[in-house]
Enzyme design. Structure first.
Site, PDB file in Angstrom:
ATOM      1  N   GLU A   1      13.300 -42.091   0.693  1.00 24.29           N
ATOM      2  CA  GLU A   1      12.300 -41.624   1.651  1.00 24.29           C
ATOM      3  C   GLU A   1      12.717 -41.908   3.089  1.00 24.29           C
ATOM      4  O   GLU A   1      11.977 -41.668   4.020  1.00 24.29           O
ATOM      5  CB  GLU A   1      10.942 -42.250   1.332  1.00 24.29           C
ATOM      6  CG  GLU A   1      10.967 -43.767   1.240  1.00 24.29           C
ATOM      7  CD  GLU A   1       9.633 -44.348   0.799  1.00 24.29           C
ATOM      8  OE1 GLU A   1       8.605 -43.684   0.973  1.00 24.29           O
ATOM      9  OE2 GLU A   1       9.625 -45.484   0.299  1.00 24.29           O
TER      10      GLU A   1
ATOM     11  N   CYS B   1       7.619 -37.713  -5.714  1.00 22.00           N
ATOM     12  CA  CYS B   1       6.256 -38.220  -5.807  1.00 22.00           C
ATOM     13  C   CYS B   1       5.460 -38.009  -4.534  1.00 22.00           C
ATOM     14  O   CYS B   1       4.377 -38.541  -4.372  1.00 22.00           O
ATOM     15  CB  CYS B   1       6.264 -39.696  -6.190  1.00 22.00           C
ATOM     16  SG  CYS B   1       7.056 -40.728  -4.965  1.00 22.00           S
TER      17      CYS B   1
ATOM     18  N   ARG C   1      -3.194   3.120   8.486  1.00 25.03           N
ATOM     19  CA  ARG C   1      -3.506   1.963   7.641  1.00 25.03           C
ATOM     20  C   ARG C   1      -2.335   0.994   7.605  1.00 25.03           C
ATOM     21  O   ARG C   1      -1.197   1.391   7.399  1.00 25.03           O
ATOM     22  CB  ARG C   1      -3.798   2.414   6.203  1.00 25.03           C
ATOM     23  CG  ARG C   1      -4.580   3.683   6.116  1.00 25.03           C
ATOM     24  CD  ARG C   1      -4.632   4.225   4.696  1.00 25.03           C
ATOM     25  NE  ARG C   1      -5.335   3.335   3.777  1.00 25.03           N
ATOM     26  CZ  ARG C   1      -5.401   3.548   2.473  1.00 25.03           C
ATOM     27  NH1 ARG C   1      -4.761   4.576   1.934  1.00 25.03           N
ATOM     28  NH2 ARG C   1      -6.052   2.705   1.707  1.00 25.03           N
TER      29      ARG C   1
ATOM     30  N   TYR D   1      11.619 -34.607 -12.936  1.00 18.98           N
ATOM     31  CA  TYR D   1      10.164 -34.403 -12.981  1.00 18.98           C
ATOM     32  C   TYR D   1       9.595 -34.283 -11.575  1.00 18.98           C
ATOM     33  O   TYR D   1      10.223 -34.669 -10.593  1.00 18.98           O
ATOM     34  CB  TYR D   1       9.473 -35.560 -13.721  1.00 18.98           C
ATOM     35  CG  TYR D   1       9.523 -36.885 -12.992  1.00 18.98           C
ATOM     36  CD1 TYR D   1       8.576 -37.197 -12.021  1.00 18.98           C
ATOM     37  CD2 TYR D   1      10.522 -37.815 -13.268  1.00 18.98           C
ATOM     38  CE1 TYR D   1       8.635 -38.403 -11.333  1.00 18.98           C
ATOM     39  CE2 TYR D   1      10.581 -39.011 -12.584  1.00 18.98           C
ATOM     40  CZ  TYR D   1       9.634 -39.303 -11.613  1.00 18.98           C
ATOM     41  OH  TYR D   1       9.701 -40.482 -10.917  1.00 18.98           O
TER      42      TYR D   1
ATOM     43  N   LYS E   1       0.832  -1.196   0.000  1.00 19.77           N
ATOM     44  CA  LYS E   1       0.000   0.000   0.000  1.00 19.77           C
ATOM     45  C   LYS E   1       0.872   1.253   0.000  1.00 19.77           C
ATOM     46  O   LYS E   1       0.655   2.175  -0.787  1.00 19.77           O
ATOM     47  CB  LYS E   1      -0.906  -0.033   1.243  1.00 19.77           C
ATOM     48  CG  LYS E   1      -2.118   0.830   1.155  1.00 19.77           C
ATOM     49  CD  LYS E   1      -2.989   0.667   2.405  1.00 19.77           C
ATOM     50  CE  LYS E   1      -3.821  -0.606   2.362  1.00 19.77           C
ATOM     51  NZ  LYS E   1      -4.400  -0.932   3.685  1.00 19.77           N
TER      52      LYS E   1
ATOM     53  N   ARG F   1      -3.726  -1.340  -6.430  1.00 23.35           N
ATOM     54  CA  ARG F   1      -2.891  -2.549  -6.386  1.00 23.35           C
ATOM     55  C   ARG F   1      -3.316  -3.448  -7.529  1.00 23.35           C
ATOM     56  O   ARG F   1      -4.404  -3.275  -8.086  1.00 23.35           O
ATOM     57  CB  ARG F   1      -3.066  -3.276  -5.061  1.00 23.35           C
ATOM     58  CG  ARG F   1      -4.479  -3.740  -4.825  1.00 23.35           C
ATOM     59  CD  ARG F   1      -4.626  -4.490  -3.509  1.00 23.35           C
ATOM     60  NE  ARG F   1      -6.030  -4.711  -3.225  1.00 23.35           N
ATOM     61  CZ  ARG F   1      -6.547  -4.821  -2.021  1.00 23.35           C
ATOM     62  NH1 ARG F   1      -5.791  -4.751  -0.963  1.00 23.35           N
ATOM     63  NH2 ARG F   1      -7.836  -5.035  -1.852  1.00 23.35           N
TER      64      ARG F   1
ATOM     65  N   MET G   1      -5.712  -6.893   8.517  1.00 20.67           N
ATOM     66  CA  MET G   1      -5.358  -5.883   9.508  1.00 20.67           C
ATOM     67  C   MET G   1      -6.225  -4.654   9.305  1.00 20.67           C
ATOM     68  O   MET G   1      -6.614  -4.340   8.196  1.00 20.67           O
ATOM     69  CB  MET G   1      -3.874  -5.564   9.397  1.00 20.67           C
ATOM     70  CG  MET G   1      -3.084  -6.688  10.037  1.00 20.67           C
ATOM     71  SD  MET G   1      -1.346  -6.593   9.742  1.00 20.67           S
ATOM     72  CE  MET G   1      -1.229  -7.355   8.176  1.00 20.67           C
TER      73      MET G   1
ATOM     74  N   SER H   1      13.167 -41.684  -6.811  1.00 23.85           N
ATOM     75  CA  SER H   1      11.980 -40.846  -6.680  1.00 23.85           C
ATOM     76  C   SER H   1      11.893 -40.453  -5.211  1.00 23.85           C
ATOM     77  O   SER H   1      11.879 -41.317  -4.334  1.00 23.85           O
ATOM     78  CB  SER H   1      10.744 -41.624  -7.110  1.00 23.85           C
ATOM     79  OG  SER H   1       9.611 -40.812  -6.951  1.00 23.85           O
TER      80      SER H   1
ATOM     81  N   HIS I   1     -16.053  -8.497   2.274  1.00 19.69           N
ATOM     82  CA  HIS I   1     -15.052  -9.438   2.775  1.00 19.69           C
ATOM     83  C   HIS I   1     -15.314 -10.838   2.241  1.00 19.69           C
ATOM     84  O   HIS I   1     -14.426 -11.505   1.718  1.00 19.69           O
ATOM     85  CB  HIS I   1     -15.078  -9.436   4.301  1.00 19.69           C
ATOM     86  CG  HIS I   1     -14.156 -10.446   4.905  1.00 19.69           C
ATOM     87  ND1 HIS I   1     -14.581 -11.702   5.272  1.00 19.69           N
ATOM     88  CD2 HIS I   1     -12.832 -10.396   5.155  1.00 19.69           C
ATOM     89  CE1 HIS I   1     -13.546 -12.376   5.739  1.00 19.69           C
ATOM     90  NE2 HIS I   1     -12.478 -11.608   5.689  1.00 19.69           N
TER      91      HIS I   1
ATOM     92  N   GLY J   1      -8.237  -7.503   4.470  1.00 21.50           N
ATOM     93  CA  GLY J   1      -9.048  -7.658   5.672  1.00 21.50           C
ATOM     94  C   GLY J   1      -8.326  -8.229   6.864  1.00 21.50           C
ATOM     95  O   GLY J   1      -8.915  -8.443   7.915  1.00 21.50           O
TER      96      GLY J   1
END
Ligand code: ADP
Ligand code: MG
Ligand code: MG
Length: 872
Positions: free
Chosen positions: A744, A830, A92, A850, A22, A336, A103, A763, A454, A101
């Site tokens: 894992e 994964c 503000r 991936y 802001k 904004r 604060m 993986s 809101h 909303g």
């Protein structure tokens, strides 16, 4: 000396981290020469300093605030607390990332018993002066001192009723004086002291309250949901007031340069004549469409449209603006980049590319990856909708269809949702306290509030269907009942909402999945051309796999074979296998399972048409399969020629104190190699047959779970290779196949270089890896993690968002070690994290091949992967 305070003239849009969104934009607009009430920003660093000093504002910061204040007084030609021409300000909050909303803002600060008289005389409008003062007392008490709003609202209602009027604009100056006396009495009663009369004290208390609000519970929840770090802090903006409540040539409003629901070009917004800012957002009066401003105040409208266009060109994005008109003079109070639905985001990004404003790369970066979820959200089944009974209509605040049971409080909605119910939250109006209930709900219905209320803003952000401002409802929140269109609904009754039309229906109308627009394909096409990471899916069934392919999955990263065993036809065979006393018996039971497994794999391979498919061998502890019902135990006893007691005994013997760390994963294959043999045969036969039948180029990938030691993997691998080679020979095939493992267990990450000698791919199973690294179970952590968030020990759920500093280090280390041994090793992830944008970015950075995620998150992962590639 550090600089803690910046006047709007000193800042600019690039200083967002220091001045908050802001503040940075107010500074930017000031420098663009737009009509902005002057002011200054106390930095986010001052907020961090406040916390570091045990919630104290240092003398140095205080001094700089007061210096900036006197400069502001000079510019405005007014004095703080002056009896003739008092300076009034708003206080503000504004963090780096907008937290709508979260604060609260305080308006009209600087008024006191004497200044209000001066203000009344100066403006020649006593009604307006007292109205401003009563608003200030109300806001200061609520936001700064946390005295519940309801005390003040009740007084206002009582006085309005006493005077026989409906709106507070109808109260006279004398009425408002009475309001003020009673408001101050409430303050004294609750606080034990008089309402503070010293404006500087008012200001410092307000600044502190903004700093404090950074750490209130709803802010913490919002940050967790939106990946905002807790140490950023918020800035505070102190700005000279302008007044929209000075009469019928004044007003206040909010507007977007494009429609935030659909993305359509053109100004879109609402305003209220004779009101102050928060009236529009709070939905106390129902606002007018902005186009009415053209009739009411044509000059202002023209200027407004002109500036709005300038701002959009300047920021090269759809703007969300707040403005106030004071006696015919227009002021901008905020701009904004506007929040928008996913559908609107795609439309706007594509339009901006076509308008030559942004590049495709920028377009890809503009879409919030998580928001794509919304596009995959339901609509009503057209057939079911035909017989739907419309009981009312209100504002279409956030698109999508929802059906569920009515609940009247956030808490009850949340509880019902946790029990697995579909919930529609019905409220008079929502406030940030309702955030968790809104999150739990399929749909939200409010009695009050406009499109920018809101409820509307938050619901759009969450992608939850919302219908707002349904003034026809008469609701009794205490009694948990509402009436609409002649129908009465109690807690637990079904209603259905269409957030795209605003229609409210009786009963539980069937919903169906969304379909995807052309813009989606365009953006995704761009995303695919920029990303380096491949995206696979976690799928066990041909349906899920087909769905994922539709969403762009390039393979299956994880097929969990155990899910195939829970089918009622198969579970008895698995149970026989578990109860077998000899290898022969076990092999016999397993052989009966081969056709089933093979059939499953064939169906998967057919759907995937030659795309890679990683099949993980049996992972869960065997006790998950054993019967608990007496009938099942008796059945099994007959089949196994055992007594029920004997069966029970074996089942009991499988009990483990800590099954997550027990006899599971590759440990099963080490004890019972015949399980791995059966699964290998099923995979290989399926692959070879589909390859021969359909001509797809299939390369089976067999994944051994829960490995922590190279020799363990080597042992299982030998079993797999022996069987695979045998099948190849039998079927006269030269098919290529790969054997890899999951990383894992922390030990596997530490010894990944050794394990890579046996594994052709890794993986990362980050669900288990997170569980084992933190040493807490993902099934139980939910019970205590909330306390950790509240106490700021953890900011987010490590099972949802990869813990990059801890678990991530293991991933990175294992990736490096794996590559050292085997430079072309394929690396994937994964765990649930594969569909979480911040985790996807991490995977990009460590150079995985991936990510693999659930089908509905495939588009999110594709986009997040492109964003990671563009910004790194
Ligand atoms: P939020 O971030 O919740 O929108 P804001 O700080 O923007 O909070 O303020 C809430 C309302 O108060 C807005 O409608 C805004 O326009 C209004 N407002 C804030 N500062 C001023 C001011 N100096 N003069 C007039 N209205 C103001
Ligand atoms: Mg605002
Ligand atoms: Mg696992």
């Amino acid at each position: 000396m550090a600089k803690w305070v910046y006047s709007f003239e000193e800042g600019n849009a690039d200083m967002r981290n220091l001045l908050g969104g802001k503040g940075a934009n107010l500074a930017e607009m000031t420098n663009l020469g737009l009509p902005i009430p002057q002011g200054f920003t106390v930095t986010t660093e001052a907020c961090t300093d406040y916390y570091a000093k045990g919630k104290q504002i240092s003398e140095e910061i205080k001094e700089q605030i007061f210096t900036a204040l006197s400069q502001l007084e000079e510019k405005q030609g007014k004095k703080f607390g002056d009896t003739e021409s008092p300076l009034l300000v708003s206080v503000r909050s504004g963090a780096r990332a907008s937290m709508p909303g979260m604060m609260d803002t305080i308006l009209n600060l600087g008024l006191n018993d004497v200044a209000v008289e001066g203000f009344a005389a100066k403006t020649g409008n006593p009604r307006f002066a007292y109205d401003s003062y009563r608003r200030f007392i109300q806001m200061f008490s609520d936001v700064v001192m946390e005295i519940p709003k309801s005390f003040f609202e009740r007084i206002l209602d009582e006085i309005k009723e006493g005077k026989g009027v409906k709106f507070d604009t109808e109260l006279t100056a004398d009425d408002l004086k009475e309001v003020i006396v009673r408001f101050k009495a409430v303050y004294k009663d609750k606080m034990g002291v008089d309402f503070p009369q010293d404006p500087k004290e008012q200001l410092m208390e307000a600044v502190k309250a903004v700093f404090r609000s950074w750490d209130n519970e709803r802010a913490i929840v919002y940050r967790r949901m939106n990946d905002i770090p807790g140490d950023w802090g918020t800035a505070v903006n102190v700005q000279a007031m302008v007044f929209g409540n000075m009469g019928n040539t004044s007003g206040t409003g909010v507007a977007f340069t494009r429609n935030p629901s659909t993305g359509a070009k053109g100004i879109y917004g609402e305003y209220l004549i004779n009101a102050q800012g928060e009236d529009v957002v709070a939905g106390i009066r129902t606002p007018q469409p902005i186009t009415r401003l053209e009739e009411d105040l044509p000059e202002c409208y023209k200027q407004f449209i002109n500036i709005a266009g300038k701002l959009e060109d300047h920021y090269r994005d759809m703007q969300d603006m707040e403005f106030t008109i004071e006696d015919g003079k227009l002021f901008f109070l905020q701009t904004r980049n506007g929040k928008r639905t996913a559908q609107a985001a795609l439309q706007i990004a594509c339009d901006l590319v076509d308008e030559g404003m942004i590049t495709p790369q920028e377009a890809v970066l503009r879409i919030e990856a998580k928001s794509l979820d919304q596009l995959l959200h339901p609509t009503f089944d057209p057939e079911a909708l035909k017989s739907g009974l419309v009981i009312g209509q209100a504002l279409p605040a956030s698109p999508g269809a929802a059906a569920g049971k009515v609940y009247f409080t956030s808490q009850e909605a949340k509880t019902a949702h946790e029990k697995g119910e579909r919930v529609v939250l019905v409220r008079l109006e929502t406030s940030p306290e309702d955030i968790e209930g809104m999150h739990a709900a399929e749909g939200i219905l409010t009695v009050r509030g406009g499109m920018t209320s809101h409820a509307a803003v938050v619901a759009r952000g969450m992608g939850t269907c919302c219908v707002s401002g349904c003034g026809d409802i008469s609701i009794n929140e205490e009694e948990k009942v509402f009436e609409l269109g002649g129908h009465v609904y109690h807690e637990g009754d079904y209603i259905s909402l269409d957030g795209s039309t605003g229609k409210i229906y009786d009963g539980d109308i069937k919903t169906q999945e969304a379909s995807i627009s052309g813009n989606f394909g365009r953006i995704m096409g761009w995303a695919d051309s920029f990303r380096k990471l491949k995206v696979r899916t976690n799928a066990d069934t041909p349906e899920d796999a087909a769905n994922a392919v539709k969403y762009g999955a390039e393979g299956i990263g994880l097929c969990r074979t155990e899910h195939m065993f829970f089918n009622p036809d198969r579970i008895p065979k698995i149970r026989q296998m578990i109860l077998s006393r000899t290898v022969q018996e076990r092999e016999k039971a397993l052989n009966e399972l081969i056709p089933y497994q093979k059939g499953d794999f064939k169906a998967l391979y057919e759907v995937m048409e030659g795309r890679p498919v990683t099949i993980r061998f049996l992972d869960p502890p065997l006790h998950e399969f054993v019967p608990t019902e007496k009938d099942d135990i008796d059945d099994l006893a007959v089949k196994m020629m055992m007594t029920a007691e004997e069966v029970q005994e074996v089942c009991d013997s499988l009990h483990e104190f800590n099954p997550m760390m027990g006899h599971r994963g590759c440990r099963l294959a080490v004890t019972y190699p015949e399980i791995a043999r059966m699964q290998t045969r099923a995979v290989m036969e399926a692959a070879i047959e589909v390859k021969q039948e359909k001509g797809f180029d299939i390369v089976p990938e067999i994944m051994i779970p829960l490995v922590g030691e190279k020799k363990e993997l080597k042992y299982v691998k030998e079993v797999v290779v022996e069987t695979a080679e045998k099948v190849k020979q039998e079927m006269n095939s030269d098919i290529i196949y790969h054997i890899g493992t999951m990383i894992e267990i922390p030990r596997a990450a530490l010894l990944a270089d050794e394990i890579a000698e046996e594994a052709e791919f890794f993986s990362f199973g980050t669900n288990d890896l997170t569980q084992m690294t933190f040493g807490f179970s993902r099934d139980d952590a939910g019970k205590f993690l909330n306390e950790y968030y509240k106490k700021k020990i953890y900011e987010s759920d490590p099972f949802a968002r990869l813990d990059q500093s801890g678990v991530g280090q293991l991933v990175q280390m294992a990736a490096e070690k794996g590559r050292k041994t085997r430079p072309d090793i394929k690396l994937g992830i994964c765990g649930e994290h594969g569909g979480d944008p911040s985790s996807v970015e991490f995977c990009h950075k460590v150079g995985l091949t991936y990510v693999s995620c659930s089908p509905f998150r495939v588009p999110i992962a594709r986009l997040a992967a492109a964003q990671a590639a563009i910004s790194n």
